[in-house]
Design a protein around this motif. Structure first.
Motif, PDB file in Angstrom:
ATOM      1  N   UNK A 176       0.815  -1.213   0.000  1.00 41.22           N
ATOM      2  CA  UNK A 176       0.000   0.000   0.000  1.00 41.22           C
ATOM      3  C   UNK A 176       0.844   1.257   0.000  1.00 41.22           C
ATOM      4  N   UNK A 177       2.174   1.145   0.100  1.00 44.44           N
ATOM      5  CA  UNK A 177       3.075   2.298   0.114  1.00 44.44           C
ATOM      6  C   UNK A 177       3.377   2.706  -1.323  1.00 44.44           C
ATOM      7  N   UNK A 178       3.241   3.985  -1.688  1.00 43.75           N
ATOM      8  CA  UNK A 178       3.615   4.424  -3.044  1.00 43.75           C
ATOM      9  C   UNK A 178       5.082   4.124  -3.326  1.00 43.75           C
ATOM     10  N   UNK A 179       5.388   3.764  -4.557  1.00 42.85           N
ATOM     11  CA  UNK A 179       6.738   3.351  -4.897  1.00 42.85           C
ATOM     12  C   UNK A 179       7.719   4.502  -4.861  1.00 42.85           C
ATOM     13  N   UNK A 180       7.247   5.735  -5.019  1.00 40.86           N
ATOM     14  CA  UNK A 180       8.128   6.900  -4.965  1.00 40.86           C
ATOM     15  C   UNK A 180       7.320   8.129  -4.620  1.00 40.86           C
ATOM     16  N   UNK A 181       8.011   9.237  -4.440  1.00 41.06           N
ATOM     17  CA  UNK A 181       7.359  10.500  -4.090  1.00 41.06           C
ATOM     18  C   UNK A 181       7.186  11.407  -5.301  1.00 41.06           C
ATOM     19  N   UNK A 182       7.323  10.849  -6.506  1.00 39.19           N
ATOM     20  CA  UNK A 182       7.255  11.678  -7.713  1.00 39.19           C
ATOM     21  C   UNK A 182       5.891  12.353  -7.876  1.00 39.19           C
ATOM     22  N   UNK A 183       4.744  11.644  -7.725  1.00 39.84           N
ATOM     23  CA  UNK A 183       3.463  12.329  -7.909  1.00 39.84           C
ATOM     24  C   UNK A 183       3.264  13.501  -6.957  1.00 39.84           C
ATOM     25  N   UNK A 184       3.612  13.311  -5.685  1.00 38.32           N
ATOM     26  CA  UNK A 184       3.431  14.408  -4.732  1.00 38.32           C
ATOM     27  C   UNK A 184       4.359  15.564  -5.045  1.00 38.32           C
ATOM     28  N   UNK A 185       5.592  15.276  -5.453  1.00 42.30           N
ATOM     29  CA  UNK A 185       6.518  16.352  -5.797  1.00 42.30           C
ATOM     30  C   UNK A 185       6.058  17.085  -7.051  1.00 42.30           C
ATOM     31  N   UNK A 186       5.454  16.361  -7.982  1.00 40.47           N
ATOM     32  CA  UNK A 186       4.934  17.023  -9.182  1.00 40.47           C
ATOM     33  C   UNK A 186       3.815  17.991  -8.818  1.00 40.47           C
ATOM     34  N   UNK A 187       2.976  17.598  -7.868  1.00 42.76           N
ATOM     35  CA  UNK A 187       1.900  18.490  -7.429  1.00 42.76           C
ATOM     36  C   UNK A 187       2.461  19.750  -6.792  1.00 42.76           C
ATOM     37  N   UNK A 188       3.504  19.573  -5.959  1.00 43.20           N
ATOM     38  CA  UNK A 188       4.096  20.739  -5.314  1.00 43.20           C
ATOM     39  C   UNK A 188       4.795  21.643  -6.326  1.00 43.20           C
ATOM     40  N   UNK A 189       5.443  21.057  -7.329  1.00 45.15           N
ATOM     41  CA  UNK A 189       6.110  21.883  -8.337  1.00 45.15           C
ATOM     42  C   UNK A 189       5.076  22.655  -9.162  1.00 45.15           C
ATOM     43  N   UNK A 190       3.913  22.038  -9.422  1.00 44.91           N
ATOM     44  CA  UNK A 190       2.842  22.758 -10.105  1.00 44.91           C
ATOM     45  C   UNK A 190       2.357  23.926  -9.265  1.00 44.91           C
ATOM     46  N   UNK A 191       2.210  23.684  -7.960  1.00 43.60           N
ATOM     47  CA  UNK A 191       1.822  24.772  -7.079  1.00 43.60           C
ATOM     48  C   UNK A 191       2.850  25.878  -7.034  1.00 43.60           C
ATOM     49  N   UNK A 192       4.130  25.515  -7.182  1.00 39.73           N
ATOM     50  CA  UNK A 192       5.171  26.537  -7.195  1.00 39.73           C
ATOM     51  C   UNK A 192       5.105  27.433  -8.407  1.00 39.73           C
ATOM     52  N   UNK A 193       4.575  26.890  -9.513  1.00 39.80           N
ATOM     53  CA  UNK A 193       4.420  27.720 -10.711  1.00 39.80           C
ATOM     54  C   UNK A 193       3.210  28.637 -10.602  1.00 39.80           C
ATOM     55  N   UNK A 194       2.240  28.248  -9.799  1.00 38.15           N
ATOM     56  CA  UNK A 194       1.053  29.089  -9.613  1.00 38.15           C
ATOM     57  C   UNK A 194       1.307  30.143  -8.544  1.00 38.15           C
ATOM     58  N   UNK A 207      -6.065  29.173  -5.740  1.00 42.59           N
ATOM     59  CA  UNK A 207      -4.920  28.339  -6.144  1.00 42.59           C
ATOM     60  C   UNK A 207      -5.377  26.953  -6.572  1.00 42.59           C
ATOM     61  N   UNK A 208      -6.316  26.385  -5.830  1.00 38.08           N
ATOM     62  CA  UNK A 208      -6.828  25.061  -6.193  1.00 38.08           C
ATOM     63  C   UNK A 208      -7.539  25.098  -7.535  1.00 38.08           C
ATOM     64  N   UNK A 209      -8.309  26.176  -7.772  1.00 35.57           N
ATOM     65  CA  UNK A 209      -9.016  26.296  -9.052  1.00 35.57           C
ATOM     66  C   UNK A 209      -8.042  26.413 -10.214  1.00 35.57           C
ATOM     67  N   UNK A 210      -6.962  27.180 -10.034  1.00 33.40           N
ATOM     68  CA  UNK A 210      -5.977  27.326 -11.103  1.00 33.40           C
ATOM     69  C   UNK A 210      -5.276  26.012 -11.397  1.00 33.40           C
ATOM     70  N   UNK A 211      -4.882  25.294 -10.343  1.00 35.51           N
ATOM     71  CA  UNK A 211      -4.162  24.027 -10.537  1.00 35.51           C
ATOM     72  C   UNK A 211      -5.078  22.992 -11.183  1.00 35.51           C
ATOM     73  N   UNK A 212      -6.324  22.897 -10.714  1.00 38.48           N
ATOM     74  CA  UNK A 212      -7.254  21.926 -11.290  1.00 38.48           C
ATOM     75  C   UNK A 212      -7.572  22.260 -12.746  1.00 38.48           C
ATOM     76  N   UNK A 213      -7.786  23.541 -13.044  1.00 39.12           N
ATOM     77  CA  UNK A 213      -8.073  23.936 -14.427  1.00 39.12           C
ATOM     78  C   UNK A 213      -6.908  23.608 -15.345  1.00 39.12           C
ATOM     79  N   UNK A 214      -5.686  23.851 -14.855  1.00 39.62           N
ATOM     80  CA  UNK A 214      -4.505  23.522 -15.665  1.00 39.62           C
ATOM     81  C   UNK A 214      -4.433  22.024 -15.932  1.00 39.62           C
TER      82      UNK A 214
END
Length: 263
Positions: A176-194, A207-214
Motif C-alpha cells: 500500500x506504500x507508493x513506490x516513490x514521491x514523484x506524484x506528490x513532488x509534481x503536485x508541489x512543483x505545479x503549485x510553485x508555478x502558480x 490556487x486550487x481552481x488554477x491548478x485543477x483547471x490547468x
C-alpha cells in the motif's frame, strides 16, 4: 543532465553498494510468490561480485525476518490486550476498589525469577513461530505464472492469509506504500508555478481552481479542445446576436413611447 538523473535515481531507489539502500524495495520482491528470495539472489549474482551478492542477499533476508518478527510481536501484544480487556478473571468477585488485594513487592525472589523465565520463554516462542512461518513461506515452491499472466498480489495474500497470518499483514502494509514521491513532488512543483513571489496572496480556493483547471486542460486531446473552443465561439456569437436584437427592440419601444407622448 545525466548527473541530475543519477541523483534522482539514488534518492528514490538508493545505491545498492551503500547503506542508503531502501531494503523494503527488495522485501516487496520477496513477498511476490512468483520470485521470493531466489530471484533477489539471482539478480544480485548477475550484477555484483559473488561475495557482495551473498552479503546483500543475507541483508534482505535478515530485514524480511526482522520485519515479520516485529509484526508478530505487535499482533501478540494486541491480542493479549484485547484478551485482558474482554475476558473476566475467574475466581475473583471484587465488588469495590477497597476489596482488590495489593501486590506486595516483597514476594520471594524465586517466584519472581520463575515468572521472568516464563515470560522470556513465551517471547522466544513467539519469535520461533514467526521464524517458522517465514521459513515455510521461503521454502515453498514459487508460483509459476504462464508468460506475462497478471497476478493480483493483494488478492493472493488475502486468500492465503490463513496460512501466513504474519506475512500477509506485512504484504498488506508494504504494497500500500507508493513506490516513490514523484506524484506528490509534481503536485508541489505545479503549485510553485502558480504561487510565486508576485502572486503569493492568492486564496487556497483560487490556487486550487488554477491548478485543477490547468490539469483538466492538459489532460484533454488537442482535437477535443479545438471542437470545444469552436463551440464556445458559436455560443458567444449567438449571445451577441441576441443582445443586439434586444437592444434594437428596446430602441423601438422607446421610439414608440416618445411618439405617443408627442401626440
Amino acid at each position: 543532465m545525466t548527473l541530475s538523473m543519477q541523483t534522482k535515481f539514488n534518492k528514490y531507489w538508493g545505491i545498492t553498494t551503500s547503506e542508503q539502500t531502501n531494503l523494503l524495495l527488495y522485501v516487496s520482491v520477496v513477498l511476490d510468490p512468483r520470485y521470493k528470495l531466489a530471484y533477489v539472489n539471482y539478480c544480485f549474482n548477475e550484477f555484483l561480485e559473488e561475495d557482495c551478492a551473498k552479503i546483500w542477499t543475507n541483508k534482505v533476508e535478515e530485514a524480511f525476518r526482522r520485519l515479520c518478527d516485529d509484526y508478530y510481536m505487535r499482533m501478540s501484544k494486541e491480542k493479549y490486550s484485547q484478551t485482558q480487556s474482554c475476558t473476566p478473571i475467574e475466581g475473583f468477585g471484587f465488588q469495590s476498589q477497597s476489596e482488590i488485594p495489593s501486590i506486595s513487592s516483597s514476594g520471594s525472589y524465586k517466584a519472581r525469577a520463575t515468572v521472568h523465565d516464563r515470560f522470556k520463554q513465551s517471547n522466544k516462542t513467539c519469535l520461533d513461530d514467526a521464524k517458522t512461518e517465514v521459513t515455510r513461506y521461503l521454502d515453498e515452491a514459487r508460483i509459476d505464472c504462464m508468460g506475462d499472466e497478471y497476478l493480483d498480489l493483494l488478492t493472493w495474500w488475502k486468500v492465503n492469509s490463513s496460512r501466513f497470518k504474519i506475512i500477509s499483514q506485512v504484504a498488506r502494509d508494504i504494497y500500500s506504500i507508493p513506490i516513490s514521491t514523484v506524484p506528490s513532488e509534481s503536485a508541489f512543483s505545479t503549485g510553485g508555478r502558480v504561487l510565486d513571489s508576485f502572486r503569493s496572496s492568492l486564496t487556497p480556493q483560487t490556487a486550487e481552481a488554477l491548478i485543477c483547471a490547468q490539469n483538466w486542460i492538459q489532460s484533454k486531446p488537442l482535437d477535443d479542445m479545438t471542437e470545444e473552443i469552436d463551440g464556445a465561439e458559436e455560443i458567444d456569437e449567438e449571445f451577441i446576436n441576441i443582445g443586439k436584437e434586444m437592444e434594437a427592440a428596446f430602441e423601438n419601444l422607446n421610439n414608440d413611447s416618445m411618439s405617443l407622448e408627442a401626440q
